[in-house]
Design an enzyme around this catalytic site. Structure first.
Site, mmCIF file in Angstrom:
data_model
loop_
_atom_site.group_PDB
_atom_site.id
_atom_site.type_symbol
_atom_site.label_atom_id
_atom_site.label_comp_id
_atom_site.label_asym_id
_atom_site.label_seq_id
_atom_site.Cartn_x
_atom_site.Cartn_y
_atom_site.Cartn_z
ATOM 1 N N GLY A 46 32.544 -26.881 -1.052
ATOM 2 C CA GLY A 46 32.827 -26.950 0.200
ATOM 3 C C GLY A 46 31.914 -25.893 0.835
ATOM 4 O O GLY A 46 31.160 -25.249 0.168
ATOM 5 N N LEU A 94 29.009 -20.345 -2.244
ATOM 6 C CA LEU A 94 27.360 -20.450 -2.092
ATOM 7 C C LEU A 94 26.812 -19.221 -1.154
ATOM 8 O O LEU A 94 25.438 -19.047 -1.155
ATOM 9 C CB LEU A 94 27.044 -21.921 -1.019
ATOM 10 C CG LEU A 94 27.301 -23.103 -1.756
ATOM 11 C CD1 LEU A 94 27.262 -24.265 -0.787
ATOM 12 C CD2 LEU A 94 26.371 -23.305 -3.079
ATOM 13 N N HIS A 135 40.006 -21.613 -0.273
ATOM 14 C CA HIS A 135 38.776 -20.726 -0.042
ATOM 15 C C HIS A 135 38.136 -21.194 1.057
ATOM 16 O O HIS A 135 37.549 -19.840 1.616
ATOM 17 C CB HIS A 135 38.068 -21.184 -1.504
ATOM 18 C CG HIS A 135 36.357 -20.592 -1.585
ATOM 19 N ND1 HIS A 135 36.022 -19.898 -2.737
ATOM 20 C CD2 HIS A 135 35.390 -20.494 -0.676
ATOM 21 C CE1 HIS A 135 34.941 -19.487 -2.426
ATOM 22 N NE2 HIS A 135 34.464 -19.779 -1.256
ATOM 23 N N HIS A 139 37.245 -18.215 4.769
ATOM 24 C CA HIS A 139 35.900 -18.087 5.409
ATOM 25 C C HIS A 139 36.004 -17.901 6.814
ATOM 26 O O HIS A 139 35.354 -17.249 7.683
ATOM 27 C CB HIS A 139 35.113 -19.180 4.843
ATOM 28 C CG HIS A 139 34.135 -18.776 3.794
ATOM 29 N ND1 HIS A 139 33.462 -18.097 3.553
ATOM 30 C CD2 HIS A 139 34.022 -19.484 2.716
ATOM 31 C CE1 HIS A 139 32.788 -17.922 2.146
ATOM 32 N NE2 HIS A 139 33.265 -19.149 1.636
HETATM 33 NI NI NI Z 1 32.715 -19.536 -0.208
#
Ligand code: NI
Length: 169
Positions: A46, A94, A135, A139
């Protein structure tokens, strides 16, 4: 396709709240395509727009990694309407390279979002897809998975996290 640099922890944009998407235009489509390519090259499941320093409320998920018959998809202006169950799973991000930790989250969620065409969808997600959705959704509000792990575990990861922040700031 153009790869977009992914910002790392320590960058202030990762802690900001993103704004609703208002224009469903070619620019958005190109951006989504580039984010999907960037996510795949970086072996992520993702990627949220704030991670490429674009403060808009959308993310992409490579659903193909969950079910081969599915395709990567953009979730625009997403909302989590309801949540049930509890599940623990090891997450990474990431924007926080090299760090992984178990995170508790609801197992099943009822969500609402818009597609790249601007169509509104409501559906129930469960398992890994629900996990990744939550998740990435975090963000959009400046929340990282390390904010959702037990204090002791976060303390243990603190020096590693500081190192990443130092390397990228
Ligand atoms: Ni993330």
């Amino acid at each position: 396709m153009t790869l977009i640099p992914i910002i790392k922890i320590g960058h202030p944009s990762l802690r900001q709240t993103a704004n609703p998407v208002e224009k469903f235009d070619q620019e958005l489509t190109t951006l989504v395509d580039n984010m999907i390519e960037t996510m795949r090259i970086n072996e992520g499941i993702g990627l949220a727009a704030p991670q490429v320093n674009i403060m808009l409320r959308f993310f992409v998920i490579d659903k193909k990694l969950i079910n081969e018959e599915w395709e990567a998809q953009a979730y625009i202006n997403p909302e989590i309407i309801d949540a049930r169950g509890l599940d623990s799973y090891e997450e990474g991000c990431l924007s926080i390279p090299g760090i992984r930790a178990e995170v508790d989250r609801p197992f099943m969620i009822w969500v609402k979002y818009q597609t790249i065409e601007g169509k509104t969808i409501e559906e129930e997600l469960e398992g890994l897809l629900a996990r990744v959705f939550q998740h990435e959704y975090d963000h959009l509000d400046g929340i990282l998975f390390i904010d959702r792990i037990p204090f002791i575990r976060k303390k243990m990861l603190e020096s590693q996290i500081k190192e990443i922040e130092g390397a990228f700031s």
